[in-house]
Motif scaffolding. Structure first.
Motif, PDB file in Angstrom:
ATOM      1  N   GLY A 148      51.022  35.998  61.013  1.00 16.03           N
ATOM      2  CA  GLY A 148      50.603  37.276  61.125  1.00 16.03           C
ATOM      3  C   GLY A 148      49.132  37.627  61.879  1.00 16.03           C
ATOM      4  N   PRO A 149      48.648  38.475  61.949  1.00 14.28           N
ATOM      5  CA  PRO A 149      47.339  38.885  62.676  1.00 14.28           C
ATOM      6  C   PRO A 149      46.134  38.310  61.524  1.00 14.28           C
ATOM      7  CG  PRO A 149      47.957  41.078  61.847  1.00 14.28           C
ATOM      8  CD  PRO A 149      48.903  40.155  61.749  1.00 14.28           C
ATOM      9  N   SER A 150      44.633  38.164  61.546  1.00 16.49           N
ATOM     10  CA  SER A 150      43.849  37.949  60.968  1.00 16.49           C
ATOM     11  C   SER A 150      43.835  39.023  60.444  1.00 16.49           C
ATOM     12  CB  SER A 150      42.532  37.726  62.399  1.00 16.49           C
ATOM     13  OG  SER A 150      42.503  38.755  62.271  1.00 16.49           O
ATOM     14  N   ALA A 151      43.171  38.612  58.672  1.00 17.19           N
ATOM     15  CA  ALA A 151      43.341  38.999  58.056  1.00 17.19           C
ATOM     16  C   ALA A 151      41.924  38.926  56.760  1.00 17.19           C
ATOM     17  CB  ALA A 151      44.553  39.404  57.338  1.00 17.19           C
ATOM     18  N   GLY A 211      43.335  42.398  60.974  1.00 11.56           N
ATOM     19  CA  GLY A 211      42.468  41.924  62.255  1.00 11.56           C
ATOM     20  C   GLY A 211      41.130  42.050  61.523  1.00 11.56           C
ATOM     21  N   ARG A 241      43.445  41.667  66.736  1.00 11.18           N
ATOM     22  CA  ARG A 241      43.920  42.573  66.070  1.00 11.18           C
ATOM     23  C   ARG A 241      45.871  43.086  65.604  1.00 11.18           C
ATOM     24  NH1 ARG A 241      38.947  46.721  65.789  1.00 11.18           N
ATOM     25  NH2 ARG A 241      39.473  46.363  67.741  1.00 11.18           N
TER      26      ARG A 241
END
Ligand code: SF4
Lengths: 212, 474
Positions: free
Chosen positions: A184-187, A198, A203
């Motif tokens: 998954g995208p950064s978090a 993101g 993101r």
């Protein structure tokens, strides 16, 4: 006589500390090598589901539809420029009007920061965890390419690049290469544990499951 | 381990203050309960959790039993892959090594990814003294650094701050260190994260030196592993020309395959995810990809002391997931700061006194920062029997006669503030089982006599801890 180095002193302390310890029991690996059923379609569905669960956008395409899809994904996010890692199949970007930026010595962090997107393949994907793994091989490029631009479009070849589990993934990866596992995208959940997607990585993560 | 936390009040005094702080307690309660429930769900997805836990425990035990062999193998592989390995006996030596390495690059600033080891040795302060500015890049660490504060949770160091406080810190402080907070910044988490992204990006793009820790080091391949969520780790590991990793010697695992256990148990235990957003692995240096100089600083700093303790050495299995913090009734009420150490909660209560010894008031009081309810042991992905180690450390403190007795008494007395509130210790009810299992046969020798002779504590509880506490508190 020379005085012992820190290295020698630490090693000596370790040896003294465990000198009387009983021999450690053998490893036991009673856990499963995979949890998902032995069915490539079900494993692909699981990958799809788990990627989406962690806010990656997941798409499916055959080889003929891929160029249009990639072009649309770049377009929808307003990406006017795209980094092309060495070895990326040319046809993947054939339908896109975005400016191609080739990797090279002139492409430092600041220059990369000015590029809107990156399109890559991957080394493999792990269904049970919703993870794609990049190893810098053909069509993936060095790590900075998939880190600095704000949009990452990643193409996974199914079924050959899809494994069910972490235990199935590790033997297929070469530890001598720098690896990036992406789920998954950064978090971040650092603010009152509210998940925000993101932070520093791209993101937006678009994953295309490409069937042969 | 010294400096920042020296002069800290002992656990009971600090805990008492924390318990009085309503807002801190609300934040903590919300946070620990949220993570705890999510973790339980993530773990329940794997029907072989017990086997993974047992495997992780055994791998770590075997590693610790032959730690010298695996460290030498690691050193050989890292060196062969183009890295340089340094050995540091204590914090001062590690700081000297890192400061020297940064100086040699000619740089005056470094970007850092959250690392317990560098907090433990207080590297930032050492760098500062040498005129080098270390920028923390993890969002929570940034909040802590800008707020000139101390971390209070292993995984969520700013767990004690709510969104409004964070907004105020960003508005007031960001401009002093670089790009100021955007005008009209609200306290929406997404806006706050965006402010951090902008503030830090300029630092990442110009950084020449990165400093990290590592979650694992693989002996057979010389590979280091960093597990993270935000991407700041990837930035620090990838963009600079020089990378320096400071890692405790206990972080080594023998084989590449061993990661198949920990990459399943760590994310689910810590952030309650199937997998954290980003995991980076690297082996020495790679041509044309990432830093061209890599230094690994292997840190002892009390770990060999812990290793020598037959009961206590199991604490070195810890993979810093922080699951034990989130289930601990004492942590929930006292907060991370009360532990006076970078390692808070149950694991801090057993690790800190072993790394630093139990001679100071705060460290001697830590083994009492627990109701021995056993919840920490149950959630621990490497099955560290924290209550067992606590009892063993209490024995050590009590065994010191006068001083130990005094410390113990002070600890027990003030712990009342933490433990006295009905409802706080639902989990503590299990004490009957946990302590009944532990106390009778594990307090042999002089330590046991100290307890039974001078103490009103002897055969602790065949009753719920809270009831026992009401009757027996000093
Ligand atoms: S002691 Fe166990 S539960 Fe606590 S942080 Fe370490 S590994 Fe996690």
């Amino acid at each position: 006589m020379t005085t012992p180095t820190s290295r020698e002193r630490i090693l000596a302390r370790i040896r003294a500390a465990v000198a009387d310890a009983p021999e450690a029991p053998e490893d036991v690996r009673g856990y499963r090598t995979r949890h998902a059923p032995d069915d490539p379609d079900a494993v692909l569905d699981l990958l799809h589901e788990n990627l989406a669960d962690y806010r990656a956008h997941v798409h499916r395409a055959g080889p003929a539809e891929l160029p249009e899809l990639v072009a649309r994904l770049l377009d929808e996010r307003g990406a006017r420029s795209v980094v092309v890692p060495p070895g990326l199949p040319e046809e993947w970007l054939a339908a896109s009007a975005a400016e191609r930026v080739a990797d090279g010595p002139g492409l430092g962090p600041a220059e990369l920061d000015a590029v809107d997107a990156v399109v890559t393949g991957c080394a493999l994907a792990v269904a049970e965890t919703g993870t794609i793994v990049l190893d810098g091989g053909p069509g993936q490029g060095r790590r900075a390419l998939t880190l600095v631009p704000d949009l990452h479009v990643c193409v996974v070849r199914a079924p050959e690049q899809v494994v069910a589990s972490v235990p199935e993934a590790l033997p297929r990866l070469d530890p001598r290469r720098p690896l990036t596992w992406i789920s998954g995208p950064s978090a971040t959940s650092d603010i009152e544990l509210d998940r925000v997607e993101g932070v520093h990585g791209p993101r937006t993560l678009e994953v295309v499951l490409l069937r042969g | 381990m010294s400096g920042t936390f020296l002069g800290m009040p002992s656990f009971p005094r600090a805990a008492r203050e924390a318990v009085r702080d309503e807002r801190l307690r609300r934040n903590l309660r919300h946070a620990t309960h949220t993570i705890r429930d999510k973790r339980a769900r993530a773990v329940a997805e794997l029907d072989d959790w017990a086997e993974l836990r047992e495997a992780g425990k055994r791998i770590k035990d075997r590693t610790l039993r032959h730690l010298d062999t695996y460290l030498l193998e690691l050193e050989e592989r890292v060196t062969a892959a183009g890295g340089t390995v340094h050995w540091a006996e204590d914090a001062a030596e590690a700081n000297r090594i890192v400061t020297g390495l940064v100086r040699a690059t000619g740089e005056r600033e470094v970007v850092k990814v959250k690392s317990m080891a560098t907090q433990e040795i207080e590297l930032n302060e050492a760098l500062e003294e040498a005129g080098i500015r270390a920028y923390e890049t993890d969002l929570a660490e940034l909040i802590v650094q800008l707020g000139e504060d101390r971390p209070s949770h292993i995984l969520v160091p700013a767990i004690h701050r709510n969104r409004t406080e964070i907004r105020d810190i960003f508005r007031a402080e960001m401009g002093r260190w670089g790009r100021p907070a955007p005008d009209g910044l609200t306290d929406e988490p997404a806006e706050l994260a965006e402010a951090a992204r902008l503030h830090l990006r300029e630092k990442f793009l110009r950084a020449r030196v990165g400093i990290s820790g590592a979650n694992f080091m693989v002996a057979e391949t010389g590979t280091l592993v960093v597990v993270e969520s935000e991407g700041n780790g990837r930035m620090c590991l990838t963009l600079p020309e020089t990378l320096i990793s400071v890692v405790g010697i206990e972080k080594v695992v023998p084989t590449w395959r061993d990661l198949e256990v920990f990459l399943q148990t760590l994310p689910r235990s810590s952030t309650a995810e199937r997998m954290n957003p980003y995991t980076s692995t690297w082996t020495g240096t790679a041509d044309g990809d990432g830093p061209d100089a890599f230094h690994l600083v292997l840190l002892d700093n009390g770990r060999t002391r812990a290793l020598a303790d037959e009961t206590g050495r199991q604490a070195l299995r810890c993979i810093r997931c922080s699951a034990c913090l989130n289930v601990c009734p004492v942590y929930e009420r006292a907060g991370g700061h009360a532990y006076g150490s970078v390692y808070p909660g149950p694991i801090g209560a057993v690790l800190t006194p072993q790394l630093r010894g139990t001679t100071s008031e705060i460290d001697a009081s830590l083994p009492y920062a627990s109701s021995l309810c056993g919840a920490c042991y149950e959630v621990c992905p490497v099955a560290i029997d924290i209550p067992e180690v606590l009892v063993r450390l209490r024995e050590e403190v009590a065994g010191r006669g006068g001083k130990g007795h005094r410390l113990e008494k002070a600890a027990m007395k003030a712990a009342g503030w933490v433990l006295d509130h009905p409802g706080a210790l639902a989990a503590g009810e299990r004490i009957a089982g946990a302590a009944g299992r532990l106390l009778p046969e594990r307090l042999p020798g002089p330590g046991a006599r100290q307890w039974t002779d001078h103490r009103d504590l002897p055969d602790l509880p065949a009753e719920p801890f809270r009831d026992w506490w009401r009757k027996n508190r000093p």
